[in-house]
Design a protein around this motif. Sequence first.
Motif, mmCIF file in Angstrom:
data_model
loop_
_atom_site.group_PDB
_atom_site.id
_atom_site.type_symbol
_atom_site.label_atom_id
_atom_site.label_comp_id
_atom_site.label_asym_id
_atom_site.label_seq_id
_atom_site.Cartn_x
_atom_site.Cartn_y
_atom_site.Cartn_z
ATOM 1 N N LEU A 174 0.600 -1.156 0.034
ATOM 2 C CA LEU A 174 -0.102 -0.017 -0.020
ATOM 3 C C LEU A 174 0.772 1.185 -0.044
ATOM 4 C CD1 LEU A 174 -2.760 -1.127 2.515
ATOM 5 C CD2 LEU A 174 -2.706 -1.226 -0.166
ATOM 6 N N ASN A 175 2.024 1.170 -0.274
ATOM 7 C CA ASN A 175 2.834 2.491 -0.448
ATOM 8 C C ASN A 175 2.355 3.627 -1.382
ATOM 9 O OD1 ASN A 175 4.801 1.320 1.212
ATOM 10 N ND2 ASN A 175 6.174 0.452 -0.510
ATOM 11 N N SER A 176 1.745 3.178 -2.460
ATOM 12 C CA SER A 176 1.279 4.074 -3.596
ATOM 13 C C SER A 176 0.032 4.636 -2.678
ATOM 14 C CB SER A 176 0.806 3.476 -4.714
ATOM 15 O OG SER A 176 0.439 4.432 -5.662
ATOM 16 N N ALA A 177 -0.892 3.846 -2.072
ATOM 17 C CA ALA A 177 -1.954 4.273 -1.600
ATOM 18 C C ALA A 177 -1.753 5.214 -0.365
ATOM 19 C CB ALA A 177 -3.032 3.026 -1.099
ATOM 20 N N ARG A 178 -0.743 4.914 0.315
ATOM 21 C CA ARG A 178 -0.234 5.864 1.518
ATOM 22 C C ARG A 178 0.295 7.226 1.144
ATOM 23 N NH1 ARG A 178 3.046 2.654 3.697
ATOM 24 N NH2 ARG A 178 5.161 3.478 2.696
ATOM 25 N N LYS A 179 0.938 7.150 -0.166
ATOM 26 C CA LYS A 179 1.247 8.480 -0.519
ATOM 27 C C LYS A 179 0.144 9.488 -1.123
ATOM 28 C CE LYS A 179 5.772 6.685 -2.318
ATOM 29 N NZ LYS A 179 6.594 6.767 -3.568
ATOM 30 N N HIS A 180 -0.715 8.676 -1.501
ATOM 31 C CA HIS A 180 -2.147 9.372 -1.974
ATOM 32 C C HIS A 180 -2.792 9.907 -0.802
ATOM 33 C CE1 HIS A 180 -2.042 9.006 -6.609
ATOM 34 N NE2 HIS A 180 -1.885 7.686 -6.295
ATOM 35 N N TYR A 181 -2.833 9.344 0.217
ATOM 36 C CA TYR A 181 -3.792 9.329 1.546
ATOM 37 C C TYR A 181 -2.991 10.559 2.280
ATOM 38 C CZ TYR A 181 -7.228 8.660 4.810
ATOM 39 O OH TYR A 181 -8.362 9.013 5.566
ATOM 40 N N CYS A 205 -8.102 8.154 -4.879
ATOM 41 C CA CYS A 205 -6.912 7.853 -5.346
ATOM 42 C C CYS A 205 -6.371 6.856 -4.645
ATOM 43 C CB CYS A 205 -6.082 8.937 -5.893
ATOM 44 S SG CYS A 205 -6.392 9.730 -7.239
ATOM 45 N N ALA A 206 -6.184 6.931 -3.183
ATOM 46 C CA ALA A 206 -5.576 6.035 -2.354
ATOM 47 C C ALA A 206 -6.258 4.599 -2.199
ATOM 48 C CB ALA A 206 -5.680 6.525 -0.933
ATOM 49 N N VAL A 207 -7.931 4.850 -2.240
ATOM 50 C CA VAL A 207 -8.422 3.403 -2.341
ATOM 51 C C VAL A 207 -8.330 2.879 -3.384
ATOM 52 C CG1 VAL A 207 -10.988 2.784 -2.218
ATOM 53 C CG2 VAL A 207 -10.290 4.764 -0.952
ATOM 54 N N GLU A 208 -8.229 3.492 -4.902
ATOM 55 C CA GLU A 208 -7.988 2.862 -6.041
ATOM 56 C C GLU A 208 -6.674 2.200 -5.968
ATOM 57 O OE1 GLU A 208 -9.187 4.193 -10.425
ATOM 58 O OE2 GLU A 208 -7.627 5.467 -9.669
ATOM 59 N N ALA A 209 -5.617 2.980 -5.666
ATOM 60 C CA ALA A 209 -4.181 2.405 -5.518
ATOM 61 C C ALA A 209 -4.272 1.090 -4.562
ATOM 62 C CB ALA A 209 -3.382 3.272 -4.979
ATOM 63 N N ALA A 210 -4.952 1.106 -3.508
ATOM 64 C CA ALA A 210 -4.993 0.011 -2.548
ATOM 65 C C ALA A 210 -5.714 -1.264 -3.317
ATOM 66 C CB ALA A 210 -5.822 0.406 -1.397
ATOM 67 N N ALA A 211 -6.977 -0.827 -3.841
ATOM 68 C CA ALA A 211 -7.477 -2.069 -4.531
ATOM 69 C C ALA A 211 -6.664 -2.631 -5.644
ATOM 70 C CB ALA A 211 -8.750 -1.539 -5.078
ATOM 71 N N ARG A 212 -6.048 -1.877 -6.358
ATOM 72 C CA ARG A 212 -5.171 -2.450 -7.471
ATOM 73 C C ARG A 212 -3.995 -3.300 -6.924
ATOM 74 N NH1 ARG A 212 -3.778 2.429 -11.376
ATOM 75 N NH2 ARG A 212 -2.509 0.596 -12.233
ATOM 76 N N HIS A 213 -3.497 -2.857 -6.020
ATOM 77 C CA HIS A 213 -2.063 -3.538 -5.478
ATOM 78 C C HIS A 213 -2.523 -4.898 -4.585
ATOM 79 C CE1 HIS A 213 -0.071 0.063 -6.873
ATOM 80 N NE2 HIS A 213 0.759 -0.514 -7.042
ATOM 81 N N LEU A 214 -3.834 -4.522 -3.955
ATOM 82 C CA LEU A 214 -4.224 -5.869 -3.239
ATOM 83 C C LEU A 214 -4.714 -6.732 -3.976
ATOM 84 C CD1 LEU A 214 -5.832 -3.773 -0.181
ATOM 85 C CD2 LEU A 214 -3.766 -5.172 0.000
ATOM 86 N N PHE A 215 -5.439 -6.594 -5.194
ATOM 87 C CA PHE A 215 -5.927 -7.746 -5.976
ATOM 88 C C PHE A 215 -5.436 -7.415 -7.341
ATOM 89 C CE2 PHE A 215 -8.863 -6.119 -2.595
ATOM 90 C CZ PHE A 215 -9.315 -7.398 -2.049
ATOM 91 N N PRO A 216 -3.995 -7.956 -7.479
ATOM 92 C CA PRO A 216 -3.532 -7.777 -8.891
ATOM 93 C C PRO A 216 -4.133 -8.806 -10.021
ATOM 94 C CG PRO A 216 -2.107 -9.056 -7.334
ATOM 95 C CD PRO A 216 -3.116 -8.424 -6.324
ATOM 96 N N LYS A 217 -4.651 -9.948 -9.545
ATOM 97 C CA LYS A 217 -5.265 -10.825 -10.388
ATOM 98 C C LYS A 217 -6.350 -10.278 -10.999
ATOM 99 C CE LYS A 217 -3.633 -14.690 -7.837
ATOM 100 N NZ LYS A 217 -3.757 -16.067 -7.135
ATOM 101 N N ALA A 218 -6.607 -9.300 -10.235
ATOM 102 C CA ALA A 218 -8.119 -8.736 -11.055
ATOM 103 C C ALA A 218 -7.774 -8.045 -12.631
ATOM 104 C CB ALA A 218 -8.883 -7.641 -10.530
ATOM 105 N N LYS A 219 -6.476 -7.779 -12.741
ATOM 106 C CA LYS A 219 -5.895 -7.087 -13.846
ATOM 107 C C LYS A 219 -6.680 -5.903 -14.436
ATOM 108 C CE LYS A 219 -3.491 -11.484 -15.254
ATOM 109 N NZ LYS A 219 -3.471 -12.436 -16.230
ATOM 110 N N ALA A 220 -7.193 -5.266 -13.361
ATOM 111 C CA ALA A 220 -8.009 -3.947 -13.832
ATOM 112 C C ALA A 220 -7.123 -2.563 -13.414
ATOM 113 C CB ALA A 220 -9.236 -4.110 -12.918
#
Length: 301
Positions: A174-181, A205-220
């Motif tokens: 969540l490094n990216s999410a933390r920066k946004h937050y 943006c923090a929520v979006e970054a968290a979702a993308r990095h926590l669920f990489p298999k979603a490939k979204a």
Amino acid sequence: MAVEPPFSRRTTGSQWVQDDFPNTARTALNHLLHDLIDRGYIEGWIDIDKEVRRIARDNPKVYSRDKVASIQDARVSTETILQTLSWEKVFDFCERLYSHLASDICSWNGFANEWEVEIPREEIQNYISDELQRIFLEEHLAYSFLQGEIRRRGRSHTRKQLSKAEPTLGDPRLNSARKHYVKALAYFEHPSKPDFENAVKEAVCAVEAAARHLFPKAKAKTLGKVINRIKGTQEGQLPKPLADTITGLYAYRNAGDGVSHGGADGGKATRHIAEYALAIAASQIILLHEIASAAEADVPF
């Protein structure tokens, strides 16, 4: 231990004082300066006056450090200028009191033939921070003094949500999410020019970054697509009503007036809405992290 509001403030429902540093607060600040000098925590009135004049953009004044009358002149000058400074500049002075005027207290050790630190600067800064925070609470100012910076105060519920999110945001994913937050908080807590639109944008943006990095298999690449991949009624999935709250905040980010795309049909991002968005974003990050962690725990090895 955190500084708590005094009894007089715990028992009243008065509004937080915004965009001001009242005369009563200036008097309390003056008492603190006297206390710090009596304790030897700062050099003295001459150094304080020099800093106050710098902040006020007044010409420096030359004093004699070995004359009592000169020191008294510096005290009177400091107190006079502090009463006339704009409220933003008084907050600037509070930050400089912590960062610039505090210094180690040392004594000469004749046996070792060297100076030794009796009270480290950090300990003095902690004292200054606690006392400034106490003044802010006593005066019901809508600002906090945290880690040497003035920050706009949020509601206690919001603060609790933010404190809960801090351990979660420590996850390396969540490094990216933390920066946004952190950016969202900086926009929201700016003492004189808070930017609520960008606070909302960065929180989402923090929520979006968290979702993308926590669920990489979603490939979204977008928050909405990640949520669509993980929502459902099965164990380990995100129930649709909760998924809608996440995509709802994302939708406001896209439609809010001036938030992201200049949309004018989503309503203005006021302080109350920005604070709500910060609290909700913190809760959403915690929820997504727990769902992802639970899914990982179920993976057999």
